[in-house]
Design an enzyme around this catalytic site. Sequence first.
Site, PDB file in Angstrom:
ATOM      1  N   ASP A 297     -78.307 -36.001 -33.898  1.00  0.00           N
ATOM      2  CA  ASP A 297     -78.261 -36.732 -32.631  1.00  0.00           C
ATOM      3  C   ASP A 297     -76.859 -37.264 -32.349  1.00  0.00           C
ATOM      4  O   ASP A 297     -76.395 -37.247 -31.204  1.00  0.00           O
ATOM      5  CB  ASP A 297     -79.260 -37.899 -32.649  1.00  0.00           C
ATOM      6  CG  ASP A 297     -80.695 -37.422 -32.434  1.00  0.00           C
ATOM      7  OD1 ASP A 297     -80.879 -36.296 -31.939  1.00  0.00           O
ATOM      8  OD2 ASP A 297     -81.622 -38.184 -32.778  1.00  0.00           O
TER       9      ASP A 297
ATOM     10  N   ASP B  83     -79.012 -40.635 -37.415  1.00  0.00           N
ATOM     11  CA  ASP B  83     -79.396 -39.223 -37.319  1.00  0.00           C
ATOM     12  C   ASP B  83     -78.150 -38.390 -37.003  1.00  0.00           C
ATOM     13  O   ASP B  83     -77.596 -38.473 -35.902  1.00  0.00           O
ATOM     14  CB  ASP B  83     -80.459 -39.048 -36.225  1.00  0.00           C
ATOM     15  CG  ASP B  83     -81.031 -37.647 -36.226  1.00  0.00           C
ATOM     16  OD1 ASP B  83     -82.247 -37.500 -36.421  1.00  0.00           O
ATOM     17  OD2 ASP B  83     -80.246 -36.683 -36.031  1.00  0.00           O
TER      18      ASP B  83
ATOM     19  N   THR C 201     -94.452 -35.746 -42.218  1.00  0.00           N
ATOM     20  CA  THR C 201     -94.459 -35.453 -43.667  1.00  0.00           C
ATOM     21  C   THR C 201     -93.048 -35.465 -44.267  1.00  0.00           C
ATOM     22  O   THR C 201     -92.901 -35.549 -45.487  1.00  0.00           O
ATOM     23  CB  THR C 201     -95.067 -34.067 -43.935  1.00  0.00           C
ATOM     24  OG1 THR C 201     -94.205 -33.082 -43.327  1.00  0.00           O
ATOM     25  CG2 THR C 201     -96.459 -33.939 -43.360  1.00  0.00           C
TER      26      THR C 201
ATOM     27  N   ARG D 217     -86.934 -31.451 -40.195  1.00  0.00           N
ATOM     28  CA  ARG D 217     -87.883 -32.221 -41.013  1.00  0.00           C
ATOM     29  C   ARG D 217     -89.073 -32.614 -40.154  1.00  0.00           C
ATOM     30  O   ARG D 217     -88.899 -33.200 -39.083  1.00  0.00           O
ATOM     31  CB  ARG D 217     -87.225 -33.505 -41.530  1.00  0.00           C
ATOM     32  CG  ARG D 217     -86.135 -33.272 -42.507  1.00  0.00           C
ATOM     33  CD  ARG D 217     -85.835 -34.511 -43.311  1.00  0.00           C
ATOM     34  NE  ARG D 217     -85.706 -35.747 -42.555  1.00  0.00           N
ATOM     35  CZ  ARG D 217     -85.508 -36.928 -43.106  1.00  0.00           C
ATOM     36  NH1 ARG D 217     -85.437 -37.044 -44.421  1.00  0.00           N
ATOM     37  NH2 ARG D 217     -85.373 -38.001 -42.365  1.00  0.00           N
TER      38      ARG D 217
HETATM   39  C1  PRP Z   1     -81.319 -33.692 -41.043  1.00  0.00           C
HETATM   40  C2  PRP Z   1     -80.066 -33.309 -41.797  1.00  0.00           C
HETATM   41  C3  PRP Z   1     -80.607 -32.478 -42.944  1.00  0.00           C
HETATM   42  C4  PRP Z   1     -81.921 -33.125 -43.231  1.00  0.00           C
HETATM   43  C5  PRP Z   1     -81.790 -33.941 -44.478  1.00  0.00           C
HETATM   44  O1  PRP Z   1     -81.750 -32.675 -40.241  1.00  0.00           O
HETATM   45  O2  PRP Z   1     -79.117 -32.633 -41.032  1.00  0.00           O
HETATM   46  O3  PRP Z   1     -80.779 -31.106 -42.614  1.00  0.00           O
HETATM   47  O4  PRP Z   1     -82.228 -33.976 -42.100  1.00  0.00           O
HETATM   48  O5  PRP Z   1     -83.019 -34.470 -44.845  1.00  0.00           O
HETATM   49  P1  PRP Z   1     -83.769 -34.060 -46.180  1.00  0.00           P
HETATM   50  O6  PRP Z   1     -82.749 -34.100 -47.265  1.00  0.00           O
HETATM   51  O7  PRP Z   1     -84.806 -35.138 -46.307  1.00  0.00           O
HETATM   52  O8  PRP Z   1     -84.376 -32.708 -45.990  1.00  0.00           O
HETATM   53  P2  PRP Z   1     -83.031 -32.830 -39.301  1.00  0.00           P
HETATM   54  O9  PRP Z   1     -84.248 -32.382 -40.025  1.00  0.00           O
HETATM   55  O10 PRP Z   1     -83.062 -34.216 -38.733  1.00  0.00           O
HETATM   56  O11 PRP Z   1     -82.785 -31.767 -38.180  1.00  0.00           O
HETATM   57  P3  PRP Z   1     -81.628 -31.663 -37.077  1.00  0.00           P
HETATM   58  O12 PRP Z   1     -80.357 -31.348 -37.805  1.00  0.00           O
HETATM   59  O13 PRP Z   1     -82.083 -30.559 -36.221  1.00  0.00           O
HETATM   60  O14 PRP Z   1     -81.535 -32.983 -36.350  1.00  0.00           O
HETATM   61  N1  URA Z   2     -81.238 -36.897 -41.548  1.00  0.00           N
HETATM   62  C1  URA Z   2     -80.290 -37.611 -40.903  1.00  0.00           C
HETATM   63  O1  URA Z   2     -79.685 -37.119 -39.938  1.00  0.00           O
HETATM   64  N2  URA Z   2     -80.042 -38.850 -41.321  1.00  0.00           N
HETATM   65  C2  URA Z   2     -80.680 -39.414 -42.364  1.00  0.00           C
HETATM   66  O2  URA Z   2     -80.380 -40.577 -42.711  1.00  0.00           O
HETATM   67  C3  URA Z   2     -81.653 -38.662 -43.025  1.00  0.00           C
HETATM   68  C4  URA Z   2     -81.911 -37.389 -42.605  1.00  0.00           C
END
Ligand code: PRP
Ligand code: URA
Length: 208
Positions: free
Chosen positions: A202, A199, A107, A103
């Site tokens: 993380d 997160d 944005t 994400r």
């Molecule tokens: C997180 C999570 C989803 C997304 C959800 O990933 O694992 O893929 O956010 O958010 P959304 O419904 O608003 O799209 P992130 O983008 O943080 O990436 P990561 O898994 O690499 O940390």
């Molecule tokens: N992605 C995450 O990992 N946690 C949230 O709460 C939203 C998006």
Amino acid sequence: MKPFIMDHPLIQHKVTLLRDKNTGSKEFRELISEITMLMCYEATRNLPLKQVEIETPMAVTKSNVISGRKLAFVPILRAGIGMVDGILELVPAAKVGHIGLYRDPVTHIPVEYYSKLPSDVDEREVIVLDPMLATGGSAIDAISKIKEKGVTQIKFMCIIAAPEGLEALTKAHPDVQVYCAALDDHLNEDKYIIPGLGDAGDRIFGTK
Ligand code: PRP
Ligand code: URA
């Protein structure tokens, strides 16, 4: 399609442990795996069966085996990777594809950086895996990408969903059955799920 919110006590108990900020990465990963296994039980409930003839040590008999389309699991990178081991424990013959999305921090719109799906994915039923459904953008884009490959049977499995994400996903892909372990309250101004678990990526990989 109406989302399936898990009410099983074992799932609820493990989600509580997962949310706790004092739960470390090792236990967090184990809990994600265990919850995914329990959810898989529900998500595979309607797999078709066929009867085959087998011989027990006592008699010849007819007994059920799974028939129909084979399965493929598609985790959304990174956090979806945490769900793969658990689900493969139960369906070891399934193929695994990967879709990488992150994400944009400003944005909150998903940006694709990787995609590799099984070559015969259009002949399979696909279960998309991501622990978090926040705005729904990542799940919607991943599912669109999978549909572009000709897949017609798709399920989406997440652990925590926000009402905003659930609404967006069911509107964009009304044919996709969604399974989640918990439906939370709302998104904050940074589009994080409240109360959520923070997160997910993380916490799985210990990157913060
Ligand atoms: C997180 C999570 C989803 C997304 C959800 O990933 O694992 O893929 O956010 O958010 P959304 O419904 O608003 O799209 P992130 O983008 O943080 O990436 P990561 O898994 O690499 O940390
Ligand atoms: N992605 C995450 O990992 N946690 C949230 O709460 C939203 C998006």
